[in-house]
Design a protein around this motif. Structure first.
Motif, short mmCIF file in Angstrom:
data_model
loop_
_atom_site.label_atom_id
_atom_site.label_comp_id
_atom_site.label_asym_id
_atom_site.label_seq_id
_atom_site.Cartn_x
_atom_site.Cartn_y
_atom_site.Cartn_z
N PHE A 40 18.61 23.85 -16.48
CA PHE A 40 19.87 23.27 -17.51
C PHE A 40 19.72 23.83 -18.77
CE2 PHE A 40 19.04 20.18 -13.87
CZ PHE A 40 20.16 20.34 -13.15
N GLY A 41 18.83 24.61 -19.13
CA GLY A 41 18.65 25.18 -20.41
C GLY A 41 18.00 24.15 -21.20
N ILE A 42 17.21 23.20 -20.70
CA ILE A 42 16.29 22.33 -21.59
C ILE A 42 14.91 22.60 -21.63
CG2 ILE A 42 15.76 19.67 -21.74
CD1 ILE A 42 18.41 19.28 -20.08
N GLY A 43 14.36 22.67 -22.65
CA GLY A 43 13.16 23.10 -22.87
C GLY A 43 12.31 22.13 -23.66
N ARG A 44 11.00 22.57 -23.65
CA ARG A 44 10.01 21.41 -24.41
C ARG A 44 10.54 21.50 -25.92
NH1 ARG A 44 3.82 21.91 -22.44
NH2 ARG A 44 4.41 22.01 -20.11
N PHE A 45 10.52 20.38 -26.60
CA PHE A 45 10.88 20.16 -27.98
C PHE A 45 9.83 19.66 -28.84
CE2 PHE A 45 12.74 17.82 -31.42
CZ PHE A 45 13.73 18.43 -31.72
N MET A 46 8.74 18.90 -28.16
CA MET A 46 7.69 18.79 -28.78
C MET A 46 6.40 18.49 -27.91
SD MET A 46 7.63 15.15 -31.20
CE MET A 46 8.98 15.49 -32.20
N GLU A 47 5.33 18.60 -28.42
CA GLU A 47 4.19 18.46 -27.52
C GLU A 47 2.95 17.79 -28.47
OE1 GLU A 47 2.78 21.62 -25.35
OE2 GLU A 47 4.58 22.89 -25.64
N HIS A 48 2.28 16.70 -27.73
CA HIS A 48 1.16 16.16 -28.12
C HIS A 48 0.13 15.97 -27.02
CE1 HIS A 48 3.31 14.74 -31.84
NE2 HIS A 48 4.17 14.24 -31.07
N PRO A 49 -0.99 15.75 -27.38
CA PRO A 49 -2.28 15.93 -26.10
C PRO A 49 -1.63 14.76 -25.23
CG PRO A 49 -3.12 15.83 -28.49
CD PRO A 49 -1.81 15.90 -28.68
N GLY A 50 -1.34 15.12 -23.87
CA GLY A 50 -0.89 14.06 -22.94
C GLY A 50 0.48 13.75 -23.19
N ALA A 51 1.30 14.46 -23.80
CA ALA A 51 2.55 14.14 -23.88
C ALA A 51 3.46 15.27 -24.23
CB ALA A 51 2.74 13.06 -25.07
N VAL A 52 4.67 15.44 -23.39
CA VAL A 52 5.41 16.36 -23.81
C VAL A 52 6.82 15.88 -23.89
CG1 VAL A 52 6.32 18.79 -22.86
CG2 VAL A 52 4.14 18.31 -22.74
N ALA A 53 7.72 16.22 -24.80
CA ALA A 53 9.18 15.81 -24.79
C ALA A 53 9.92 17.01 -24.83
CB ALA A 53 9.40 15.26 -26.10
N TYR A 54 11.04 16.70 -23.95
CA TYR A 54 12.18 17.55 -23.49
C TYR A 54 13.22 17.29 -24.52
CZ TYR A 54 8.85 19.11 -20.01
OH TYR A 54 7.86 19.58 -19.16
N GLY A 55 14.21 18.14 -24.82
CA GLY A 55 15.65 17.82 -25.38
C GLY A 55 16.27 18.98 -26.10
N HIS A 56 17.53 18.82 -26.45
CA HIS A 56 18.13 19.88 -27.33
C HIS A 56 18.07 19.85 -28.80
CE1 HIS A 56 20.00 21.68 -23.79
NE2 HIS A 56 20.43 20.55 -23.30
N ALA A 57 18.51 18.58 -29.24
CA ALA A 57 18.37 18.39 -30.53
C ALA A 57 17.38 17.51 -31.21
CB ALA A 57 19.76 17.69 -31.03
N PHE A 58 16.94 16.84 -30.12
CA PHE A 58 15.71 15.88 -30.55
C PHE A 58 15.07 15.44 -29.13
CE2 PHE A 58 19.51 13.27 -29.91
CZ PHE A 58 19.23 12.30 -29.22
#
Length: 89
Positions: A40-58
């Motif tokens: 869907f064109g959505i990639g990893r936005f932010m990463e921390h140890p044990g956590a990954v966030a996906y999104g477009h603008a946030f």
């Protein structure tokens, strides 16, 4: 526009800040969501140890290991916090 600017802007936005899912198989979960959301064109936005966030603008969708090391359970297994949205003018 960064996350804070989106949240505090006067433009219409979602009332949800993000959705968070817990997993004890972090590598497989992130591989799965990388592949599925990538279609869907959505990639990893932010990463921390044990956590990954996906999104477009946030960071809209989080996959993470439980901070207590126990299996995911409600309410941690799924969390949908509300985001402050300015009232329409």
């Amino acid at each position: 526009m960064n996350f804070q600017e989106v949240i505090m802007s006067e433009e219409p936005s979602s009332i949800l800040s993000h959705v968070s899912l817990g997993t004890n198989d972090f590598e497989h979960a992130t591989d799965f969501y990388d592949a599925v959301l990538g279609t869907f064109g959505i990639g990893r936005f932010m990463e921390h140890p044990g956590a990954v966030a996906y999104g477009h603008a946030f960071p809209e969708f989080w996959v993470q290991t439980p901070i207590d090391g126990k299996p995911p359970a409600l309410p941690m297994a799924v969390m949908s916090p509300f985001s402050p949205v300015p009232a329409p003018k």
